[in-house]
Design a protein around this motif. Structure first.
Motif, PDB file in Angstrom:
ATOM      1  N   ASP A  53      -7.493  93.792 -94.352  1.00  0.00           N
ATOM      2  CA  ASP A  53      -6.447  94.332 -93.494  1.00  0.00           C
ATOM      3  C   ASP A  53      -5.972  93.182 -92.625  1.00  0.00           C
ATOM      4  O   ASP A  53      -6.727  92.654 -91.801  1.00  0.00           O
ATOM      5  CB  ASP A  53      -6.971  95.481 -92.629  1.00  0.00           C
ATOM      6  CG  ASP A  53      -5.846  96.183 -91.893  1.00  0.00           C
ATOM      7  OD1 ASP A  53      -5.020  95.502 -91.260  1.00  0.00           O
ATOM      8  OD2 ASP A  53      -5.800  97.425 -91.932  1.00  0.00           O
ATOM      9  N   GLN A  58      -2.627  96.058 -96.020  1.00  0.00           N
ATOM     10  CA  GLN A  58      -3.879  96.016 -96.777  1.00  0.00           C
ATOM     11  C   GLN A  58      -3.676  95.306 -98.110  1.00  0.00           C
ATOM     12  O   GLN A  58      -2.673  95.512 -98.794  1.00  0.00           O
ATOM     13  CB  GLN A  58      -4.421  97.424 -96.993  1.00  0.00           C
ATOM     14  CG  GLN A  58      -4.857  98.060 -95.692  1.00  0.00           C
ATOM     15  CD  GLN A  58      -5.630  99.326 -95.898  1.00  0.00           C
ATOM     16  OE1 GLN A  58      -5.396 100.062 -96.849  1.00  0.00           O
ATOM     17  NE2 GLN A  58      -6.566  99.576 -95.003  1.00  0.00           N
ATOM     18  N   VAL A  70      -2.391  99.228-101.749  1.00  0.00           N
ATOM     19  CA  VAL A  70      -2.710  97.863-101.339  1.00  0.00           C
ATOM     20  C   VAL A  70      -1.813  96.881-102.073  1.00  0.00           C
ATOM     21  O   VAL A  70      -1.398  97.130-103.199  1.00  0.00           O
ATOM     22  CB  VAL A  70      -4.191  97.497-101.616  1.00  0.00           C
ATOM     23  CG1 VAL A  70      -5.137  98.380-100.817  1.00  0.00           C
ATOM     24  CG2 VAL A  70      -4.523  97.567-103.092  1.00  0.00           C
ATOM     25  N   ARG A  89      -9.358  91.460 -91.083  1.00  0.00           N
ATOM     26  CA  ARG A  89     -10.433  92.434 -91.271  1.00  0.00           C
ATOM     27  C   ARG A  89     -10.738  92.521 -92.767  1.00  0.00           C
ATOM     28  O   ARG A  89      -9.833  92.457 -93.593  1.00  0.00           O
ATOM     29  CB  ARG A  89     -10.019  93.809 -90.758  1.00  0.00           C
ATOM     30  CG  ARG A  89      -9.663  93.852 -89.279  1.00  0.00           C
ATOM     31  CD  ARG A  89     -10.820  93.604 -88.370  1.00  0.00           C
ATOM     32  NE  ARG A  89     -11.793  94.688 -88.500  1.00  0.00           N
ATOM     33  CZ  ARG A  89     -13.010  94.639 -87.996  1.00  0.00           C
ATOM     34  NH1 ARG A  89     -13.433  93.596 -87.341  1.00  0.00           N
ATOM     35  NH2 ARG A  89     -13.834  95.648 -88.149  1.00  0.00           N
TER      36      ARG A  89
END
Length: 181
Positions: A53, A58, A70, A89
């Motif tokens: 992320d 994403q 994604v 992340r």
């Protein structure tokens, strides 16, 4: 111009004391290769789904069924999304839900005498796969520390290997990372 090297600090969330790694990665690596670096550096088994992320977007392996929205991690280079002080992340294993904070500590030219990627530092052993997330890991460490605990022997058997939560060897990780390239 020398290729850029990105110095990442990878910190596993939800675990105390902190499990972390410092890795040097070529900026030209696509996110699928960064995923492999995280797997090797942390000690995961790469048996579960993952996602990056980055600024609310994403990235991961495209889902053929379209259930996960994604972007394809093969299409994005690390240097396109990771400038100095950036935070990314990374989530691994959607069941155990291991979240990692990836902080870009520095960006600098490659040393022509260094083989990248390389792990330069870190602390503590990574939890084993399928232990049940941060809570399961806390339980595992407590059970392993108490030979009189009724679950001590079954947990050792489940692990199937020796495990020291305090142990980490950056040189071993660097050897594994060199094998991936």
């Amino acid at each position: 111009m020398a290729r850029a090297i990105i110095q990442l600090r990878i910190t596993l969330d939800g675990v105390e004391p902190t499990v972390w790694r410092r890795v040097l990665i070529p900026g030209g690596f696509t996110l699928d290769r960064v995923h492999r670096v995280v797997q090797f550096a942390m000690g995961w088994g790469d048996r579960h789904l993952h996602v990056f992320d980055i600024d609310g977007v994403q990235y991961g392996v495209p889902d053929p069924d379209g259930l996960l929205d994604v972007r394809d991690e093969l299409d994005t280079r690390l240097d396109a999304v990771a400038q100095k002080d950036a935070r990314l992340r990374y989530t691994y294993d959607f069941g155990d839900w291991w979240e990692h904070d990836l902080t870009v500590e520095d960006v600098f030219p490659a040393d022509p005498d260094t083989a990248y990627p390389v792990c330069t530092a870190g602390e503590r052993g990574c939890p084993p796969d399928d232990v049940g997330g941060p809570e399961g890991y806390r339980d595992l460490v407590a059970v392993l520390a108490d030979p009189d605990h009724p679950d001590h022997a079954p947990m050792r058997e489940w692990l199937g290997r020796s495990f020291d939560p305090t142990s980490f060897d950056p040189a071993r990780v660097s050897t594994l990372l060199r094998r991936m390239t």
